[in-house]
Each structure stands twice: as C-alpha cells, then as structure tokens.
Write a protein that holds these residues in place. Structure first.
Motif, PDB file in Angstrom:
ATOM      1  N   GLN A 163       0.849  -1.201   0.000  1.00 32.45           N
ATOM      2  CA  GLN A 163       0.000   0.000   0.000  1.00 32.45           C
ATOM      3  C   GLN A 163       0.886   1.253   0.000  1.00 32.45           C
ATOM      4  O   GLN A 163       0.605   2.222  -0.701  1.00 32.45           O
ATOM      5  CB  GLN A 163      -0.922   0.002   1.221  1.00 32.45           C
ATOM      6  CG  GLN A 163      -2.081  -0.994   1.084  1.00 32.45           C
ATOM      7  CD  GLN A 163      -2.936  -1.004   2.336  1.00 32.45           C
ATOM      8  OE1 GLN A 163      -2.519  -1.530   3.373  1.00 32.45           O
ATOM      9  NE2 GLN A 163      -4.114  -0.436   2.257  1.00 32.45           N
ATOM     10  N   GLY A 181      -7.612  -7.612  -5.187  1.00 36.21           N
ATOM     11  CA  GLY A 181      -8.907  -8.221  -4.937  1.00 36.21           C
ATOM     12  C   GLY A 181      -9.704  -7.428  -3.909  1.00 36.21           C
ATOM     13  O   GLY A 181      -9.265  -6.366  -3.460  1.00 36.21           O
ATOM     14  N   PRO A 182     -10.870  -7.958  -3.521  1.00 40.04           N
ATOM     15  CA  PRO A 182     -11.728  -7.227  -2.593  1.00 40.04           C
ATOM     16  C   PRO A 182     -11.058  -7.054  -1.234  1.00 40.04           C
ATOM     17  O   PRO A 182     -10.413  -7.982  -0.747  1.00 40.04           O
ATOM     18  CB  PRO A 182     -12.970  -8.112  -2.477  1.00 40.04           C
ATOM     19  CG  PRO A 182     -12.521  -9.462  -2.901  1.00 40.04           C
ATOM     20  CD  PRO A 182     -11.433  -9.257  -3.900  1.00 40.04           C
ATOM     21  N   THR A 184      -8.469  -5.429  -0.324  1.00 43.35           N
ATOM     22  CA  THR A 184      -7.011  -5.364  -0.239  1.00 43.35           C
ATOM     23  C   THR A 184      -6.524  -3.942   0.063  1.00 43.35           C
ATOM     24  O   THR A 184      -5.327  -3.694   0.111  1.00 43.35           O
ATOM     25  CB  THR A 184      -6.334  -5.878  -1.536  1.00 43.35           C
ATOM     26  OG1 THR A 184      -6.977  -5.257  -2.650  1.00 43.35           O
ATOM     27  CG2 THR A 184      -6.435  -7.380  -1.657  1.00 43.35           C
ATOM     28  N   GLY A 185      -7.467  -3.012   0.225  1.00 44.31           N
ATOM     29  CA  GLY A 185      -7.095  -1.674   0.678  1.00 44.31           C
ATOM     30  C   GLY A 185      -6.880  -0.660  -0.431  1.00 44.31           C
ATOM     31  O   GLY A 185      -6.216   0.348  -0.224  1.00 44.31           O
ATOM     32  N   LYS A 186      -7.514  -0.887  -1.600  1.00 43.72           N
ATOM     33  CA  LYS A 186      -7.326   0.063  -2.716  1.00 43.72           C
ATOM     34  C   LYS A 186      -7.880   1.444  -2.344  1.00 43.72           C
ATOM     35  O   LYS A 186      -7.214   2.461  -2.529  1.00 43.72           O
ATOM     36  CB  LYS A 186      -8.030  -0.469  -3.984  1.00 43.72           C
ATOM     37  CG  LYS A 186      -7.502  -1.816  -4.442  1.00 43.72           C
ATOM     38  CD  LYS A 186      -8.217  -2.314  -5.676  1.00 43.72           C
ATOM     39  CE  LYS A 186      -9.665  -2.708  -5.474  1.00 43.72           C
ATOM     40  NZ  LYS A 186      -9.869  -3.848  -4.559  1.00 43.72           N
ATOM     41  N   THR A 187      -9.104   1.461  -1.816  1.00 41.84           N
ATOM     42  CA  THR A 187      -9.736   2.750  -1.495  1.00 41.84           C
ATOM     43  C   THR A 187      -8.986   3.443  -0.367  1.00 41.84           C
ATOM     44  O   THR A 187      -8.750   4.655  -0.413  1.00 41.84           O
ATOM     45  CB  THR A 187     -11.207   2.520  -1.066  1.00 41.84           C
ATOM     46  OG1 THR A 187     -11.789   1.594  -1.965  1.00 41.84           O
ATOM     47  CG2 THR A 187     -11.992   3.798  -1.068  1.00 41.84           C
ATOM     48  N   THR A 188      -8.605   2.672   0.657  1.00 42.01           N
ATOM     49  CA  THR A 188      -7.874   3.243   1.784  1.00 42.01           C
ATOM     50  C   THR A 188      -6.554   3.837   1.291  1.00 42.01           C
ATOM     51  O   THR A 188      -6.184   4.948   1.659  1.00 42.01           O
ATOM     52  CB  THR A 188      -7.587   2.129   2.820  1.00 42.01           C
ATOM     53  OG1 THR A 188      -8.812   1.471   3.106  1.00 42.01           O
ATOM     54  CG2 THR A 188      -6.983   2.685   4.083  1.00 42.01           C
ATOM     55  N   ARG A 231     -14.190   6.852   5.988  1.00 42.95           N
ATOM     56  CA  ARG A 231     -12.819   6.806   6.493  1.00 42.95           C
ATOM     57  C   ARG A 231     -12.232   8.177   6.796  1.00 42.95           C
ATOM     58  O   ARG A 231     -11.248   8.283   7.510  1.00 42.95           O
ATOM     59  CB  ARG A 231     -11.916   6.107   5.458  1.00 42.95           C
ATOM     60  CG  ARG A 231     -12.153   4.619   5.325  1.00 42.95           C
ATOM     61  CD  ARG A 231     -11.486   4.127   4.038  1.00 42.95           C
ATOM     62  NE  ARG A 231     -11.590   2.716   3.798  1.00 42.95           N
ATOM     63  CZ  ARG A 231     -12.722   2.050   3.614  1.00 42.95           C
ATOM     64  NH1 ARG A 231     -13.879   2.679   3.729  1.00 42.95           N
ATOM     65  NH2 ARG A 231     -12.707   0.766   3.360  1.00 42.95           N
ATOM     66  N   HIS A 370      -7.594  -7.273   3.764  1.00 47.54           N
ATOM     67  CA  HIS A 370      -7.828  -6.868   5.157  1.00 47.54           C
ATOM     68  C   HIS A 370      -9.236  -7.259   5.580  1.00 47.54           C
ATOM     69  O   HIS A 370      -9.605  -7.109   6.729  1.00 47.54           O
ATOM     70  CB  HIS A 370      -7.660  -5.359   5.310  1.00 47.54           C
ATOM     71  CG  HIS A 370      -6.255  -4.928   5.053  1.00 47.54           C
ATOM     72  ND1 HIS A 370      -5.264  -5.033   5.993  1.00 47.54           N
ATOM     73  CD2 HIS A 370      -5.673  -4.435   3.933  1.00 47.54           C
ATOM     74  CE1 HIS A 370      -4.134  -4.586   5.478  1.00 47.54           C
ATOM     75  NE2 HIS A 370      -4.351  -4.238   4.230  1.00 47.54           N
ATOM     76  N   GLU A 552     -21.867  -4.379  -3.715  1.00 46.60           N
ATOM     77  CA  GLU A 552     -21.429  -5.286  -2.662  1.00 46.60           C
ATOM     78  C   GLU A 552     -22.604  -5.592  -1.744  1.00 46.60           C
ATOM     79  O   GLU A 552     -23.422  -4.717  -1.491  1.00 46.60           O
ATOM     80  CB  GLU A 552     -20.343  -4.574  -1.854  1.00 46.60           C
ATOM     81  CG  GLU A 552     -19.204  -5.463  -1.510  1.00 46.60           C
ATOM     82  CD  GLU A 552     -18.158  -4.686  -0.764  1.00 46.60           C
ATOM     83  OE1 GLU A 552     -17.017  -4.752  -1.174  1.00 46.60           O
ATOM     84  OE2 GLU A 552     -18.503  -4.020   0.226  1.00 46.60           O
TER      85      GLU A 552
HETATM   86  N1  LIG Z   1      -3.223  -1.094   6.029  1.00 48.02           N
HETATM   87  C1  LIG Z   1      -4.368  -1.461   6.578  1.00 48.02           C
HETATM   88  N2  LIG Z   1      -4.412  -1.932   7.830  1.00 48.02           N
HETATM   89  C2  LIG Z   1      -5.562  -2.305   8.408  1.00 48.02           C
HETATM   90  N3  LIG Z   1      -6.756  -2.258   7.802  1.00 48.02           N
HETATM   91  C3  LIG Z   1      -6.797  -1.802   6.537  1.00 48.02           C
HETATM   92  C4  LIG Z   1      -5.621  -1.380   5.859  1.00 48.02           C
HETATM   93  N4  LIG Z   1      -5.969  -0.986   4.621  1.00 48.02           N
HETATM   94  C5  LIG Z   1      -7.297  -1.152   4.520  1.00 48.02           C
HETATM   95  N5  LIG Z   1      -7.796  -1.628   5.671  1.00 48.02           N
HETATM   96  C6  LIG Z   1      -9.197  -1.968   5.976  1.00 48.02           C
HETATM   97  O1  LIG Z   1      -9.576  -3.046   5.115  1.00 48.02           O
HETATM   98  C7  LIG Z   1     -10.907  -2.899   4.669  1.00 48.02           C
HETATM   99  C8  LIG Z   1     -10.938  -2.906   3.151  1.00 48.02           C
HETATM  100  O2  LIG Z   1     -10.233  -1.775   2.685  1.00 48.02           O
HETATM  101  P1  LIG Z   1     -10.667  -0.990   1.373  1.00 48.02           P
HETATM  102  O3  LIG Z   1     -12.127  -0.735   1.360  1.00 48.02           O
HETATM  103  O4  LIG Z   1      -9.743   0.163   1.233  1.00 48.02           O
HETATM  104  O5  LIG Z   1     -10.321  -2.103   0.298  1.00 48.02           O
HETATM  105  P2  LIG Z   1     -10.722  -2.124  -1.250  1.00 48.02           P
HETATM  106  O6  LIG Z   1      -9.645  -2.883  -1.937  1.00 48.02           O
HETATM  107  O7  LIG Z   1     -10.977  -0.736  -1.737  1.00 48.02           O
HETATM  108  O8  LIG Z   1     -12.054  -2.939  -1.199  1.00 48.02           O
HETATM  109  P3  LIG Z   1     -13.178  -3.113  -2.336  1.00 48.02           P
HETATM  110  O9  LIG Z   1     -12.723  -4.227  -3.163  1.00 48.02           O
HETATM  111  O10 LIG Z   1     -14.379  -3.422  -1.563  1.00 48.02           O
HETATM  112  O11 LIG Z   1     -13.275  -1.829  -3.088  1.00 48.02           O
HETATM  113  C9  LIG Z   1     -11.415  -1.602   5.280  1.00 48.02           C
HETATM  114  O12 LIG Z   1     -12.129  -1.916   6.431  1.00 48.02           O
HETATM  115  C10 LIG Z   1     -10.156  -0.838   5.618  1.00 48.02           C
HETATM  116  O13 LIG Z   1     -10.363   0.024   6.715  1.00 48.02           O
END
Ligand SMILES: Nc1ncnc2c1ncn2[C@@H]1O[C@H](COP(=O)(O)OP(=O)(O)OP(=O)(O)O)[C@@H](O)[C@H]1O
Length: 616
Positions: A163, A181-182, A184-188, A231, A370, A552
C-alpha cells in the motif's frame, strides 16, 4: 448479390455472423470488383469480435471467434488459411498496415486485424498512457516523501508494504494503477495517497489541487463516495487537508459531460477537464472507447490514478484496458531505479529487474485482504477460482470446509422454488420500512446473483417468482407493476433524472401515502421520484452477475445453470463471489462449478503490445 459474399451468407444462415457483421463485410466487397472475399470475411469477423468484447481479431483466431458465436467450431464451413488472409490484407487498398493509421476501414499487423475505430481507440489510450509515463521525472527527495507517507503507513517493516509502495508511486508518477482483490485496501490507499499529496503541496505553498473521483457506474461511484466518507473522519490530518479531500465521486459519463442524445462529451482534447488529478475506481468495467474519451479529456500535466481488480469480469463493451496495462507491467518487479527509491524512502527492498519498463513502475498489485483473514472461506474460494483450481474448490465445498461459503446442489434443480422459499421474507420486510434509507440499507444485506438473464435459471424467471409472492403479500393485484417494497434496478441511463443503468431503488409511500421510487443521492441521503418519471427498470431481487459489478452485499446466493452456457467462466464466478462481504451460497452442481472455473475468458487486444512498443 455479390457472389464473393456467399461465405458471409452461409455464416449468417448458421447463426455465426449477425446481420450487422454481414452488412459491413458486403459493403467492403461492393466497393470494387476485385476486393477479395477474404477481406469481406475479415471485416465481418472483426465486427463480430468487437461484439464479443475483443478490440481486434488475431488472424489465427478466426475459427475460434466464429466458433464462439455458434458454440460449435465443427459447424463452420471451410475457412481461408491465415496466409490467404494476410495476402488479402496486404494487397487491398481498403486495408492498411498499422503503421499507416490514416487509412480505414481495416488496419492490420502481422498477426491481427482491427476495425479502424477500435484501432484508433487503442492508439489514443496507448498514446496518452505512454505520454504520462514519459514526462520528465521531477527531482525526488526521499526524505520529503518519507515525511509525506509516514503519518499513514508503517514504513520500515521487514516486508515491503505494498500500500505504501502504491502511495509512493502516486506521489511521484503521473500514472498510478492499483489493482487488487476485494478488501485489499485500494480505497484506503488512495485516500491516504490523496491526503499525503495534499499535505505535500500545502507544505510547499501550492494551492489545494483539483481532484476528481469517478467510476463507470452510478452504483460504483456511490460506493466509492461512501467508503471515502466513512474513512475521512478517522484520518489524522490537519483540518485544511481534510477539507481539501474529495468525497463525492461521479460517473465517468457525468464527469466528461454527457450530452443528451449525443455520442459526444463536453470535455475532450479541445476542451479538457479542469483538474489536477482524476481517480477512476472499478476500472476493469471501463470499456476501451470510454477510456479513450477519458484520456482525451485529461489535460496536460494532470495525474491519473486507476483502481480495479484485474481478475474481475471485463467491461460489457469491447476492451480490457486494465488487463492490458497489467500485462504491459509484467510480473511485479520494478526497475532498479524505482527499487532504489523505495529503499531510500521505506528502508525495504522490493523485487527489481533490469528489463522492467515504465509500466512496471506504475502498476502496484495489492495482495493481502484486510477483509478476509487467512481462514476465511471467501478469501480461499476467491483465490481458488482465480487460479482455476476447480477440483480443490469442489472438494472443499463438498466436504463443507468453509463456514462462510456453501454449496447447495439441491436448490440448483429448481432455483425459483428454493430461493423464493428461503429469501422472500427478507424482501417482504422492505414493504414495512418507514424510512426509505433503511429499506435501501436493508436491501444490500442479501442478493440473488445469476449467470443468465433468460431461462429457468435466469434473473427474469427468478424475479417473476419473487414478485408473485411479494405482490400477494403487499395485497397488490397479481399483475401490478408497482407495490410497496418493490426493489428496482434501473436498466437504462436517464440523465434528466440522474439515474443510471445499475442504480438500485425501492418503491415506498411518501408522507402523503403516494407510492414513490426512492434512490440513494450523491450525498449519502435519499431522493424520491414520481413513478412516472422512472426510466426503464426491472425488479432487483435477482440480478445478473454482470449487473452486480461494482456492488457489494453482505450475503449472496450465486445461481449457475446445470447446462453449459457461453458466459460461464472463472472471471464471472470470481466477480460474483467477491460481491459478498460475509456469506456465499453457490446454487450449482460440482460439475458446473468445475466447468466454470476451468474456462477463462480471453479478450483479444493489441493494446498491451502498443503500450510497450518502442515507438508510438
Ligand atoms: N493497512 C491497513 N491496515 C488495516 N486495515 C486496513 C488497511 N488498509 C485497509 N484496511 C481496511 O480493510 C478494509 C478494506 O479496505 P478498502 O475498502 O480500502 O479495500 P478495497 O480494496 O478498496 O475494497 P473493495 O474491493 O471493496 O473496493 C477496510 O475496512 C479498511 O479500513
């Protein structure tokens, strides 16, 4: 009738070519008496290939593309050999080599042929993405980058934090692609990247940047906005950084300024977007023509961040831009220069390779979910589908290994009866909600997803079965179109009322007791519409997996037909399974699952090669 078109007619009679394809092929043959029959065939087949999602036709795949249309390669008449196809292309003035892109209608290289329009779309995408990555790199200050990233990422661990690598890429590169994948923290990651970037610019006295967030569908845009809003409050940043963070995503069509009744957008190369950075989520769903238009409208100097899951279904229309960009990036090793910078900033070495190109440095794949821990069945099942491990998947399911993924073979015999019996209560409860917002939130707890639209296992039949019971429960006439609690899926864009294909709404009475349709608004609230103002809609108790992309749910039932169907493939099943946050029931037989996981959908395109070509 032109006798050189006989083969086209025979292919149409056998249900291989569509009338549109034949028309195109015949138009070409009618241009001149000596246009070879092979050229008409290639034009028709390239048009058919586009309808199957390909942006070009590899000459060696002519039988495969025609065979896919009729489901049986053996039913095809004898086709010309590749050498004859090449010869026809090389000797006709109605086809031009790819280096001479001015000529249409057909363009070719040694292996492929394109319809001119798709050749130009690919060219535009390749040109802008390459331009972004060939901009002279600004001087980077590893200490300043560490300061910018440090509040968000635990830098300096033993393992590379992917990340942090993605955010670092976003801080220094005009193009960043984050795939994973779902959960994995892309949005975060993108939120932390934006906060770090805004903070960095602020520290150097620059104005707050203009950032635009977009997604291919209204539903995906709403989900991105919602995720960011959830967030933002928890971010430990200065208030003015928080205020500068965007929280509302729009559809790509709206961002580009769609014009009613027109194919053209308000923003294009001549009138680009007023932006410093555009983030596009769910980019696997963006088709080639739309991506070309977005890139056309990206102003000089603006940055682009693309987010998506490379393993999901590709767009409904032709192209798979995310797959091409990932293919151009190679297998995850960055250039030695990038590895050295990552080390300087984070103290960790990442894999590097002397041959890694510009795209390898721009694409970051996130692997760790995550959302699902290592024991989660959902995570394991998604990984097995992605890897094509059908036998292991069926073994795990029949031995009931997972608490959150189940196989229901019995229900697969007659899904309408089984699924209505099991789930009608939760849909019936929607009619008793006083608050439409609560009804919409409730509706995301469960959904039936199906591979097909038509037939006994299709969304139409399943919705009809739900509707029969729900109308009765609501005391409505057996054929009533509207009744309290009806869950709606918009099936056509209606810009006038800001509703888009894929939007979900619910029918409930307003304070005056009049039935209205309620939809989520861009600010996280709801808005109501008169039923007469609605565009084309259908019920949404069961949805096709294609329509569910970008959405979702807490739990999903996934219905696959027992007979073979062309749509069945591992990308379809992976997309369906990854719509669920907590629970999946696979309404299918093990045989169907095995067959589905064994098949991977190919999309033919010249884009990856054009991204990495040594010249434009
Ligand atoms: N580095 C991290 N440490 C702990 N938790 C995390 C971290 N990054 C993301 N998360 C948590 O993991 C979850 C999924 O993160 P996020 O929504 O960013 O993923 P995504 O890949 O965008 O998901 P989606 O496929 O649903 O779009 C959220 O609850 C987020 O708070």
């Amino acid at each position: 009738m032109n006798p050189r078109g006989d083969l086209l007619d025979r292919l149409q009679a056998r249900g291989v070519l569509r009338p549109l394809d034949v028309e195109l092929g015949r138009c070409l043959l009618d241009l001149e008496a000596d246009v070879p029959m092979e050229l008409g065939l290639l034009a028709a087949a390239a048009s058919l290939a586009v309808s199957q999602g390909h942006s070009c036709l590899p000459l060696s795949q002519l039988p495969a593309v025609l065979g896919e249309a009729c489901g049986d390669d053996d039913a095809l008449p004898e086709l010309p050999a590749v050498e004859h196809l090449q010869q026809a292309l090389q000797t006709s003035r109605w086809a031009a080599p790819a280096s001479d892109a001015a000529v249409e209608p057909l363009l070719y290289d040694e292996e492929r042929v394109w319809l001119g329009r798709y050749f130009h779309h690919e060219g535009r995408v390749a040109q802008v993405l390459r331009r972004l990555l060939s901009a002279p790199a600004p001087a980077v200050d590893a200490d300043a980058l560490r300061v910018a990233l440090d509040p968000f990422f635990a830098l300096g661990g033993a393992e590379p934090d992917r990340q942090a690598l993605a955010a670092l890429t976003g801080l220094i590169s005009p193009l960043t692609v984050i795939t994973g994948g779902p959960g994995t923290g892309k949005t975060t990651t993108v939120l932390w990247l934006l906060a770090a970037w805004i903070g960095q610019r602020r520290a150097s006295g620059q104005a707050a940047p203009r950032i635009h967030l977009a997604a291919p569908t209204g539903k995906a845009a709403a989900r991105l906005s919602e995720s960011l809003r959830e967030r933002i409050d928890a971010l430990k940043v200065d208030e003015d950084v928080r205020q500068a963070l965007p929280t509302t995503a729009s559809t790509l069509h709206r961002l580009l300024g769609v014009r009613r009744g027109s194919m053209h957008f308000r923003h294009h190369a001549g009138y680009p977007l007023d932006t410093d950075l555009v983030v596009v989520d769910e980019v696997s769903m963006v088709d080639l023509p739309l991506m070309a238009r977005l890139l056309d409208a990206l102003p000089e100097g603006a940055r682009l961040v693309l987010l998506g899951d490379r393993d999901q279904l590709a767009s409904v229309e032709a192209g798979n831009v995310l797959a091409a960009v990932c293919a151009a990036a190679g297998e995850g090793a960055v250039s030695p220069a990038r590895a050295a910078l990552v080390h300087a900033v984070t103290g960790v070495w990442v894999n590097s390779h002397a041959d890694a190109g510009r795209f390898a440095d721009a694409v970051v794949e996130l692997h760790r979910s995550h959302r699902f821990d290592g024991d989660s069945g959902l995570g394991q099942v998604a990984a097995m589908i992605r890897a094509g491990e059908g036998d292991a998947l069926c073994r795990g399911l029949t031995e009931a290994t997972y608490v959150d993924v189940h196989l229901d073979e019995g229900a697969a015999q007659h899904p309408p009866t089984a699924l209505v019996g099991r789930h009608v209560e939760r849909f019936a409860a929607l009619a008793h909600c006083d608050d439409p917002r609560e009804a919409l939130a409730m509706s995301t707890r469960h959904r039936v997803l199906t591979a097909l639209r038509d037939g006994a296992w299709g969304s139409h039949t399943l919705n009809e079965a739900f509707e029969r019971t729900l109308r009765q429960r609501a005391g409505a006439e057996p054929d009533a179109l509207w009744y309290p609690g009806r869950l709606l899926l918009v099936t056509r864009n209606a810009y006038g009322v800001s509703l888009f294909n894929g939007d979900i709404g619910v029918v409930l009475s307003d304070a005056e007791g009049v039935l209205r349709a309620w939809f989520p608004d861009a600010e996280g609230g709801v808005r109501k519409l008169a039923l007469a103002a609605l565009p084309e809609c259908e019920s949404a108790y069961a949805m096709t997996i294609h329509k569910s992309q970008g959405s979702e749910f807490e739990a999903v039932d996934i219905v696959l037909p027992p007979h073979d169907a062309r749509v069945l493939g591992r990308e379809l099943l992976y997309t369906a399974v990854t719509r669920a946050r907590r629970q999946v029931t696979l309404v299918a037989t093990p045989d169907t699952l095995r067959r589905t996981v064994a098949r991977s959908t190919r999309r033919f395109s010249g884009l990856a090669a054009r991204l990495t070509a040594s010249s434009d």
